[in-house]
Design a protein around this motif. Structure first.
Motif, PDB file in Angstrom:
ATOM      1  N   ALA A  33      10.153  -2.729   0.792  1.00 49.90           N
ATOM      2  CA  ALA A  33       9.411  -2.244  -0.151  1.00 49.90           C
ATOM      3  C   ALA A  33       8.088  -2.601  -0.308  1.00 49.90           C
ATOM      4  CB  ALA A  33      10.162  -2.421  -1.786  1.00 49.90           C
ATOM      5  N   ALA A  34       7.659  -4.146   0.074  1.00 48.71           N
ATOM      6  CA  ALA A  34       6.376  -4.671  -0.179  1.00 48.71           C
ATOM      7  C   ALA A  34       5.611  -4.131   0.870  1.00 48.71           C
ATOM      8  CB  ALA A  34       6.789  -6.193   0.153  1.00 48.71           C
ATOM      9  N   HIS A  35       6.211  -3.890   2.171  1.00 46.62           N
ATOM     10  CA  HIS A  35       5.458  -3.415   3.045  1.00 46.62           C
ATOM     11  C   HIS A  35       4.860  -1.998   3.008  1.00 46.62           C
ATOM     12  CE1 HIS A  35       4.178  -3.208   7.298  1.00 46.62           C
ATOM     13  NE2 HIS A  35       4.732  -2.189   7.504  1.00 46.62           N
ATOM     14  N   ALA A 124      13.010   0.476  -1.481  1.00 50.76           N
ATOM     15  CA  ALA A 124      11.973   0.909  -0.278  1.00 50.76           C
ATOM     16  C   ALA A 124      11.744   2.358   0.157  1.00 50.76           C
ATOM     17  CB  ALA A 124      12.525   0.279   0.967  1.00 50.76           C
ATOM     18  N   VAL A 125      12.835   3.222  -0.309  1.00 57.41           N
ATOM     19  CA  VAL A 125      12.663   4.480  -0.222  1.00 57.41           C
ATOM     20  C   VAL A 125      11.671   5.271  -1.127  1.00 57.41           C
ATOM     21  CG1 VAL A 125      14.028   6.690  -0.371  1.00 57.41           C
ATOM     22  CG2 VAL A 125      15.112   5.032   0.986  1.00 57.41           C
ATOM     23  N   ALA A 126      11.882   4.529  -2.432  1.00 62.86           N
ATOM     24  CA  ALA A 126      11.055   5.272  -3.299  1.00 62.86           C
ATOM     25  C   ALA A 126       9.569   4.836  -3.239  1.00 62.86           C
ATOM     26  CB  ALA A 126      11.453   4.249  -4.790  1.00 62.86           C
ATOM     27  N   VAL A 127       9.433   3.597  -2.463  1.00 65.46           N
ATOM     28  CA  VAL A 127       8.073   3.034  -2.284  1.00 65.46           C
ATOM     29  C   VAL A 127       7.509   3.916  -0.915  1.00 65.46           C
ATOM     30  CG1 VAL A 127       6.564   1.291  -1.887  1.00 65.46           C
ATOM     31  CG2 VAL A 127       8.379   0.938  -3.556  1.00 65.46           C
ATOM     32  N   ALA A 128       8.289   4.002  -0.087  1.00 60.53           N
ATOM     33  CA  ALA A 128       7.951   4.827   1.117  1.00 60.53           C
ATOM     34  C   ALA A 128       7.363   6.340   0.537  1.00 60.53           C
ATOM     35  CB  ALA A 128       9.001   4.903   2.019  1.00 60.53           C
ATOM     36  N   LEU A 129       8.267   6.859  -0.281  1.00 60.26           N
ATOM     37  CA  LEU A 129       7.843   8.207  -0.914  1.00 60.26           C
ATOM     38  C   LEU A 129       6.576   8.168  -1.581  1.00 60.26           C
ATOM     39  CD1 LEU A 129      11.459   9.318  -2.175  1.00 60.26           C
ATOM     40  CD2 LEU A 129      10.155  10.210  -0.279  1.00 60.26           C
ATOM     41  N   LEU A 130       6.564   7.039  -2.199  1.00 61.99           N
ATOM     42  CA  LEU A 130       5.066   6.650  -3.171  1.00 61.99           C
ATOM     43  C   LEU A 130       3.933   6.650  -1.946  1.00 61.99           C
ATOM     44  CD1 LEU A 130       3.338   5.991  -5.475  1.00 61.99           C
ATOM     45  CD2 LEU A 130       3.955   3.696  -5.046  1.00 61.99           C
ATOM     46  N   LEU A 131       4.103   6.289  -0.783  1.00 56.06           N
ATOM     47  CA  LEU A 131       3.124   6.110   0.199  1.00 56.06           C
ATOM     48  C   LEU A 131       2.937   7.474   0.755  1.00 56.06           C
ATOM     49  CD1 LEU A 131       1.451   4.549   2.328  1.00 56.06           C
ATOM     50  CD2 LEU A 131       3.472   4.132   3.620  1.00 56.06           C
ATOM     51  N   ALA A 132       3.891   8.349   0.952  1.00 56.26           N
ATOM     52  CA  ALA A 132       3.797   9.447   1.503  1.00 56.26           C
ATOM     53  C   ALA A 132       2.836  10.207   0.509  1.00 56.26           C
ATOM     54  CB  ALA A 132       5.032  10.208   1.682  1.00 56.26           C
ATOM     55  N   ALA A 133       3.098  10.165  -0.737  1.00 50.27           N
ATOM     56  CA  ALA A 133       2.265  11.148  -1.899  1.00 50.27           C
ATOM     57  C   ALA A 133       0.837  10.452  -1.915  1.00 50.27           C
ATOM     58  CB  ALA A 133       3.138  10.880  -3.087  1.00 50.27           C
ATOM     59  N   THR A 134       0.829   9.175  -1.836  1.00 48.55           N
ATOM     60  CA  THR A 134      -0.452   8.574  -1.882  1.00 48.55           C
ATOM     61  C   THR A 134      -1.459   9.042  -0.603  1.00 48.55           C
ATOM     62  OG1 THR A 134       0.251   6.637  -3.195  1.00 48.55           O
ATOM     63  CG2 THR A 134      -1.914   6.442  -2.117  1.00 48.55           C
ATOM     64  N   ALA A 135      -0.862   8.918   0.308  1.00 43.02           N
ATOM     65  CA  ALA A 135      -1.467   9.371   1.661  1.00 43.02           C
ATOM     66  C   ALA A 135      -2.091  10.876   1.413  1.00 43.02           C
ATOM     67  CB  ALA A 135      -0.890   9.052   2.886  1.00 43.02           C
TER      68      ALA A 135
END
Length: 227
Positions: A33-35, A124-135
């Protein structure tokens, strides 16, 4: 004004690059998740922040092309009925095909650049989804609106401005390797075309988010099943 903003934007990108090289500490454990959180913050600061400042200073209507983009948009078919449903069906089909290919190739193999890792926990999945939305939101506002608009305002042709922005988008993804640069350059051109012909930057953002969800979550997860 436009020249000043363009120079400040270039200085910002160079400064951010220097800062990341000088002080950025890589996260060794991919898939954590940190990554993913680190990447999300990096994109929000590098692209989202100047895009919001630019939108505030210059003004923007997300639901129609910038007036200076209209000549190119009309040449590409802006104003005609846009098949949004068909587009989303195509993205869903592409996601499934990508997942099958990722499963077939298995873990540890590259697909459009080195993956950030397989999200191993729900967090980690939740933060990866956040990364996708942010990008999806930040990069579309930055590369499909702010950069082309500033280039057009300093005298470049609209098509040249969008081409330059797509090349810039690909070059800034060079950490993904040659295949990643090619794929993101083509993706940047596709997102630009989508914005111009649909007249909706939010639609381009949505498609970008869905593509990143596939790349960050679906394909890595599918590849991990082949153990």
């Amino acid at each position: 004004m436009s020249w000043v903003l363009l120079l400040l934007l270039a200085a910002w990108l160079v400064g951010r690059r220097w800062w990341q090289r000088r002080f950025g500490q890589p996260v060794s454990e991919r898939g954590s998740a940190a990554h993913f959180l680190r990447w999300s913050a990096r994109i929000a600061i590098t692209y989202g922040l100047p895009a919001v400042v630019g939108a505030t200073l210059l003004g923007i209507d997300l639901n129609q092309p910038e007036p200076k983009f209209l000549p190119l948009a009309q040449q590409l078919g802006y104003g005609e009925t846009f098949p949004t449903g068909l587009l989303l069906i195509g993205i869903a089909g592409g996601t499934v095909i990508g997942a099958v290919i990722a499963w077939w190739r298995g873990p540890g193999r590259r697909w459009f650049g080195p993956p950030l890792g397989v999200p191993r926990t729900i967090g980690a999945v939740a933060v990866a989804l956040l990364l996708a939305a942010t990008a999806g939101v930040a990069e579309e506002l930055f590369f499909r609106w702010l950069v082309p608009l500033l280039l057009v305002r300093v005298g470049l042709d609209v098509a040249v401005a969008f081409a330059a922005s797509a090349l810039m988008f690909g070059w800034l993804h060079r950490y993904q390797g040659t295949a990643g640069v090619v794929a993101t350059t083509l993706g940047g051109a596709m997102f630009g075309w989508l914005y111009l012909v649909s007249g909706s930057l939010p639609l381009a953002m949505l498609v970008h988010v869905l593509v990143d969800v596939s790349a960050l979550v679906v394909r890595p997860w599918a590849a991990s099943l082949r153990t």
